[in-house]
Design a protein around this motif. Sequence first.
Motif, PDB file in Angstrom:
ATOM      1  N   LEU A   1       0.817  -1.261  -0.170  1.00 31.06           N
ATOM      2  CA  LEU A   1       0.104  -0.069   0.091  1.00 31.06           C
ATOM      3  C   LEU A   1       0.970   1.225  -0.129  1.00 31.06           C
ATOM      4  N   LEU A   2       1.996   1.160   0.435  1.00 30.20           N
ATOM      5  CA  LEU A   2       2.875   2.453   0.565  1.00 30.20           C
ATOM      6  C   LEU A   2       3.078   3.243  -0.901  1.00 30.20           C
ATOM      7  N   PRO A   3       3.237   2.491  -1.958  1.00 35.83           N
ATOM      8  CA  PRO A   3       3.440   3.280  -3.373  1.00 35.83           C
ATOM      9  C   PRO A   3       1.899   3.995  -3.625  1.00 35.83           C
ATOM     10  N   ILE A   4       1.138   3.440  -3.176  1.00 43.80           N
ATOM     11  CA  ILE A   4      -0.306   4.035  -3.296  1.00 43.80           C
ATOM     12  C   ILE A   4      -0.604   5.227  -2.466  1.00 43.80           C
ATOM     13  N   VAL A   5      -0.244   5.049  -1.441  1.00 40.92           N
ATOM     14  CA  VAL A   5      -0.353   6.166  -0.377  1.00 40.92           C
ATOM     15  C   VAL A   5       0.505   7.506  -0.755  1.00 40.92           C
ATOM     16  N   THR A   6       1.809   6.884  -1.245  1.00 37.00           N
ATOM     17  CA  THR A   6       2.552   7.956  -1.681  1.00 37.00           C
ATOM     18  C   THR A   6       2.168   8.847  -2.801  1.00 37.00           C
ATOM     19  N   VAL A   7       1.417   8.189  -4.018  1.00 31.42           N
ATOM     20  CA  VAL A   7       0.985   8.673  -5.050  1.00 31.42           C
ATOM     21  C   VAL A   7      -0.215   9.454  -4.825  1.00 31.42           C
ATOM     22  N   LEU A   8      -1.076   9.067  -3.725  1.00 30.54           N
ATOM     23  CA  LEU A   8      -2.172  10.019  -3.151  1.00 30.54           C
ATOM     24  C   LEU A   8      -1.533  11.206  -2.621  1.00 30.54           C
ATOM     25  N   ALA A   9      -0.686  11.109  -1.852  1.00 34.30           N
ATOM     26  CA  ALA A   9       0.043  12.382  -1.288  1.00 34.30           C
ATOM     27  C   ALA A   9       0.626  13.412  -1.997  1.00 34.30           C
ATOM     28  N   GLN A  10       0.899  12.744  -3.234  1.00 27.78           N
ATOM     29  CA  GLN A  10       1.480  13.796  -4.422  1.00 27.78           C
ATOM     30  C   GLN A  10       0.483  14.341  -5.255  1.00 27.78           C
ATOM     31  N   ASP A  11      -0.813  13.754  -5.067  1.00 30.16           N
ATOM     32  CA  ASP A  11      -2.007  14.375  -5.725  1.00 30.16           C
ATOM     33  C   ASP A  11      -2.305  15.772  -5.172  1.00 30.16           C
ATOM     34  N   LYS A  12      -1.989  16.080  -3.742  1.00 32.10           N
ATOM     35  CA  LYS A  12      -2.445  17.193  -3.508  1.00 32.10           C
ATOM     36  C   LYS A  12      -1.378  18.574  -3.615  1.00 32.10           C
ATOM     37  N   PRO A  13      -1.995  19.528  -4.079  1.00 28.96           N
ATOM     38  CA  PRO A  13      -1.081  20.667  -4.367  1.00 28.96           C
ATOM     39  C   PRO A  13      -0.080  21.058  -3.142  1.00 28.96           C
ATOM     40  N   GLU A  14       0.949  21.576  -3.457  1.00 30.71           N
ATOM     41  CA  GLU A  14       2.076  21.937  -2.694  1.00 30.71           C
ATOM     42  C   GLU A  14       1.975  23.427  -2.587  1.00 30.71           C
TER      43      GLU A  14
ATOM     44  N   LYS B   1       1.952  18.001 -12.947  1.00 29.85           N
ATOM     45  CA  LYS B   1       2.771  18.888 -14.036  1.00 29.85           C
ATOM     46  C   LYS B   1       2.521  20.430 -13.997  1.00 29.85           C
ATOM     47  N   LEU B   2       1.530  20.749 -13.149  1.00 30.75           N
ATOM     48  CA  LEU B   2       1.089  22.213 -13.062  1.00 30.75           C
ATOM     49  C   LEU B   2       1.771  22.933 -12.107  1.00 30.75           C
ATOM     50  N   SER B   3       2.016  24.245 -12.313  1.00 31.92           N
ATOM     51  CA  SER B   3       2.536  25.226 -11.087  1.00 31.92           C
ATOM     52  C   SER B   3       2.077  26.512 -11.376  1.00 31.92           C
TER      53      SER B   3
END
Length: 385
Positions: free
Chosen positions: A13-26, A68-70
């Motif tokens: 599940l770790l890669p899935i959690v990581t991907v979900l975290a990256q889906d949030k804007p920084e 890929k957006l900023s």
Amino acid sequence: MYLKFRMVMVCALLPIVTVLAQDKPEVTIGGALRYNYNYSSWKEGHQKRGGDFGLDVFRLNAKANYKKLSLDAEYRLYSTDFGGGMLKHGYVGYELNDNSNLQLGLTQVPFGILPYNSNSFFFSMNYYVGLEDDYDMGIKYSYRKNNWELDLGFFKNAEELRFGSNTDTDPSRYSYDVGSIVIDGETVLRNKEVNQLNGRVGYNWGSDAVAHHVGTSAQYGGLYNLDTEELGNHYAFEGHYQLKVNRFGLKAGVAYYKYNAENPLEQGKDLIAFVAYGASYMVAAEAYTYTAGASYTLPVNWEHISSFTFYNDFGMLDKCNDGFEDAFMNVTGVMVSAGPIYTYIDYAMGKNQPWLSPEWTNGLGAGNPDAEWEARFNINIGYYF
């Protein structure tokens, strides 16, 4: 067995959690607060009271990333006399690949040495005629790979703050753009920049110890006159060179520009109006600019102070009209770095330079044949967060 199963599930599940975290804007928020002291030789009041010290600017910066957006934006608050609040830049970016990206919005026009053609607080002569650190509304493509730099841009217009059919360009802006000016109670030279194309190519070579950069830029665009409702044009070309040898730096450039405005006949075509910081002045419609700047950074370990950067920037506006007087500026100074605090201490001299002499309205235009060199001692202190 149960513990082993849990460990396997966590690893799965770790890669899935990581991907979900990256889906949030920084999102990152920053800014600066700057104060400025200046003593100008041509201002009698400064001589009597020892200059003035006050607010320069308070600014807020926002940066965000999402896949890929900023986003990159900066809003500035100056005093009322310097234009008040204004958006310096604000654009949405899209990363095409590791070497190229797109920017849409109020973005920097690719022209000359980037990001600045200067070292001092006062920039170079190019800034005052709209050829350095200029921001316009449009779309820009940038490519960086190996030793090459390529920038292409289309700018619909400068930042538009008034959307009427026949409204003048608002002078409350950070970078200098073509606008209008009031002379003897009448608004004249009422032009607007439209549909501008820009191209810039740069090449880098050398090593960490000795690095070279050479480049060339070109721009072409329309110039719409609000009185005649006719479309003129403007264009500019530039070549530049940049050298870094360990702590020593050198910047040099030559530019040529021309504005062919369709002004009313009685206004002629030898002058154009530029606006920024809440005010207007006139500029020669055709000229060359020559700029050169040298710098040297000295690292130190003095309490909070980490370095001194010494510099000298020279600039000349060589007007093509033989009846006009050329304009000059030279800035000698040092930037002091102390953690988040940066201080520019400048001795700036000017002749027919609006910000460095009493020749505000006509200095960069026809000029004053009796103008003399004037000086401005300036200290700018900024806390950046």
